[in-house]
Design a protein around this motif. Structure first.
Motif, PDB file in Angstrom:
ATOM      1  N   ALA A 195       0.840  -1.254   0.138  1.00  0.00           N
ATOM      2  CA  ALA A 195       0.007   0.135  -0.024  1.00  0.00           C
ATOM      3  C   ALA A 195       0.812   1.209  -0.095  1.00  0.00           C
ATOM      4  O   ALA A 195       0.349   2.259  -0.343  1.00  0.00           O
ATOM      5  N   TRP A 196       2.161   0.985   0.364  1.00  0.00           N
ATOM      6  CA  TRP A 196       2.708   2.642   0.972  1.00  0.00           C
ATOM      7  C   TRP A 196       3.071   3.288  -0.648  1.00  0.00           C
ATOM      8  O   TRP A 196       3.131   4.415  -0.363  1.00  0.00           O
ATOM      9  N   PRO A 197       3.392   2.654  -1.701  1.00  0.00           N
ATOM     10  CA  PRO A 197       3.661   3.648  -2.972  1.00  0.00           C
ATOM     11  C   PRO A 197       2.355   4.471  -3.060  1.00  0.00           C
ATOM     12  O   PRO A 197       2.419   5.673  -3.432  1.00  0.00           O
ATOM     13  N   THR A 198       1.105   3.812  -2.946  1.00  0.00           N
ATOM     14  CA  THR A 198      -0.144   4.842  -2.897  1.00  0.00           C
ATOM     15  C   THR A 198      -0.174   5.770  -1.788  1.00  0.00           C
ATOM     16  O   THR A 198      -0.679   6.950  -2.216  1.00  0.00           O
ATOM     17  N   VAL A 199       0.239   5.594  -0.739  1.00  0.00           N
ATOM     18  CA  VAL A 199       0.263   6.666   0.381  1.00  0.00           C
ATOM     19  C   VAL A 199       1.221   7.873  -0.039  1.00  0.00           C
ATOM     20  O   VAL A 199       0.967   8.961   0.222  1.00  0.00           O
ATOM     21  N   ARG A 200       2.356   7.348  -0.729  1.00  0.00           N
ATOM     22  CA  ARG A 200       3.430   8.581  -0.977  1.00  0.00           C
ATOM     23  C   ARG A 200       3.049   9.103  -2.097  1.00  0.00           C
ATOM     24  O   ARG A 200       3.572  10.418  -2.443  1.00  0.00           O
ATOM     25  N   GLU A 201       1.810   8.641  -2.912  1.00  0.00           N
ATOM     26  CA  GLU A 201       1.147   9.393  -3.936  1.00  0.00           C
ATOM     27  C   GLU A 201       0.590  11.099  -3.450  1.00  0.00           C
ATOM     28  O   GLU A 201       0.862  12.059  -3.951  1.00  0.00           O
ATOM     29  N   SER A 202       0.383  10.773  -2.069  1.00  0.00           N
ATOM     30  CA  SER A 202      -0.219  11.785  -1.617  1.00  0.00           C
ATOM     31  C   SER A 202       0.413  12.514  -0.514  1.00  0.00           C
ATOM     32  O   SER A 202       0.390  13.667  -0.457  1.00  0.00           O
ATOM     33  N   PHE A 203       1.455  11.572  -0.073  1.00  0.00           N
ATOM     34  CA  PHE A 203       2.311  12.350   1.010  1.00  0.00           C
ATOM     35  C   PHE A 203       3.841  11.711   0.668  1.00  0.00           C
ATOM     36  O   PHE A 203       4.301  10.705   1.070  1.00  0.00           O
ATOM     37  N   PRO A 204       4.382  12.249  -0.262  1.00  0.00           N
ATOM     38  CA  PRO A 204       5.772  12.047  -0.802  1.00  0.00           C
ATOM     39  C   PRO A 204       6.671  11.618   0.299  1.00  0.00           C
ATOM     40  O   PRO A 204       7.816  10.712   0.070  1.00  0.00           O
ATOM     41  N   GLU A 205       6.718  12.390   1.576  1.00  0.00           N
ATOM     42  CA  GLU A 205       7.676  12.142   2.569  1.00  0.00           C
ATOM     43  C   GLU A 205       7.086  11.010   3.540  1.00  0.00           C
ATOM     44  O   GLU A 205       8.065  10.452   4.520  1.00  0.00           O
ATOM     45  N   ALA A 206       6.052  10.345   3.279  1.00  0.00           N
ATOM     46  CA  ALA A 206       5.597   9.422   4.401  1.00  0.00           C
ATOM     47  C   ALA A 206       6.615   8.192   4.392  1.00  0.00           C
ATOM     48  O   ALA A 206       6.978   7.557   3.673  1.00  0.00           O
ATOM     49  N   GLU A 207       6.498   7.918   5.718  1.00  0.00           N
ATOM     50  CA  GLU A 207       7.653   6.622   6.067  1.00  0.00           C
ATOM     51  C   GLU A 207       6.820   5.611   6.837  1.00  0.00           C
ATOM     52  O   GLU A 207       5.731   5.871   7.466  1.00  0.00           O
ATOM     53  N   LEU A 208       7.194   4.389   6.496  1.00  0.00           N
ATOM     54  CA  LEU A 208       6.441   3.386   7.211  1.00  0.00           C
ATOM     55  C   LEU A 208       7.617   2.597   7.863  1.00  0.00           C
ATOM     56  O   LEU A 208       8.404   1.935   7.229  1.00  0.00           O
TER      57      LEU A 208
END
Length: 344
Positions: A195-208
């Motif tokens: 799921a994380w690439p989709t999250v990064r489309e909205s929040f490019p700096e997001a970390e998991l």
């Protein structure tokens, strides 16, 4: 049946620490599930039944886990000890589902031809159930029948961890999520990484941050994903994050969610996780379907919250997490266990 007059034993295999606390709460002796050699049948249901007949007699067996359950069923059928199942794993999850087939030959056979027989055995020989969540109670009910008493009692955070996590100040302004667990498929960490690439489309700096030993190093090839491995102090895992994620395909009541809440992290969980009761009490948006798409949408929805909303959820999560101390939950388990015995 009255507990003070009954001899109670917990039959277990690799018990969760909270379950040892449950045994202590009802003055149960601990009986380790051990297999005795039967040659090629040792690691089979036949072997489990044989082992069940070798255990000493108690008035009540409180049984943890699916493998000890087979042995206890044999003991119950022959020696008439009462059997109370502590439903804390997902061994019975698929048996109650219409689409069950299972992965092994035995489970597939049961799923296609023997489900009525399984339910007949469950309703006749499982006298009562204490489930660790309403979710676990729901999937156990079809197996044990409509008349078997079922009570719910949640596990607790270990006291030393409980005390340490109470002092954590999570980074609520950061777009960082953390998940903690073992690298088992049912925990669903692979779906969260997907799921994380989709999250990064909205929040490019997001970390998991993936915490726990044994997770594939290849997860770190996904941008924004850090595989931290085993962490000695959970406070160190929770402090950099603003969100905890439990992406399980199925999980009865993962204590890691309670630990995160105790540290002030709101949890995002799946519908097939028992702690949906805790996350849902904070916000319905924190309970999602067990799929990469739904997990991504849930994380993005949380990261879109402003600072005030995050702090409000954090405060409520910490308050709810504080209710999972050992003494409170052991008392609640004893009450649930007594209620089941009184119905026998």
């Amino acid at each position: 049946m009255n507990r003070p007059s009954a001899r109670v034993a917990m039959l277990y295999q690799d018990p969760h620490p909270a379950h040892r606390g449950f045994a202590e709460a009802v003055d149960a002796d601990l009986v380790d599930f051990q297999r005795h050699s039967l040659g090629p049948l040792s690691d089979s249901v036949v072997g489990d039944v044989y082992n069940g007949l070798r255990y000493p007699s108690y008035d009540v067996y409180l049984v943890e886990g699916s493998r000890p359950l087979y042995a206890a069923l044999a003991h119950r059928a022959v020696r008439r000890s009462k059997l109370v199942y502590l439903c804390a794993d997902h061994g019975l999850y698929s048996l109650g589902r219409a689409d069950f087939e299972g992965s092994s030959g035995f489970k597939s056979l049961v799923g296609r031809f023997g489900r009525p027989a399984v339910r007949e055995i469950g309703s006749r020989f499982v006298d009562g159930v204490v489930a660790v969540s309403a979710f676990a109670a729901d999937f156990t009910r079809p197996v044990v029948g409509p008349d078997t008493p079922i009570e719910v009692a949640h596990p607790f955070i270990q006291p030393d961890v409980y005390d340490a996590l109470g002092g954590v100040s999570p980074a609520l302004d950061a777009n960082v999520a953390v998940t903690v667990g073992r690298p088992w498929r049912y925990k669903g960490v692979d779906m969260l990484v997907e799921a994380w690439p989709t999250v990064r489309e909205s929040f490019p700096e997001a970390e998991l941050h993936v915490v726990g030993g044994g997770h594939p190093g290849s997860y770190a090839e996904t941008p924004g994903v850090e595989v931290r491995g085993y962490v000695e102090n959970l406070a160190d895992a929770f402090a950099p994050a603003s969100l905890y994620a439990q992406p399980s395909r199925m999980d009865t009541f993962p204590v890691s969610v309670l630990e995160a809440m105790r540290a002030g992290l709101p949890p995002l969980v799946t519908e097939t996780t028992g702690t949906r009761s805790e996350a849902g009490a904070l916000s319905s948006d924190l309970v999602v379907d067990p799929s990469p798409e739904a997990l991504a949408a849930g994380v993005v929805a949380y990261f879109e919250r402003d600072g005030a909303e995050r702090r409000e959820l954090s405060s409520r999560a910490r308050e709810r997490g504080a209710t999972f101390d050992a003494e409170t939950r052991k008392r609640a388990f004893a009450e649930a266990f007594d209620t089941v015995l009184e119905a026998l």
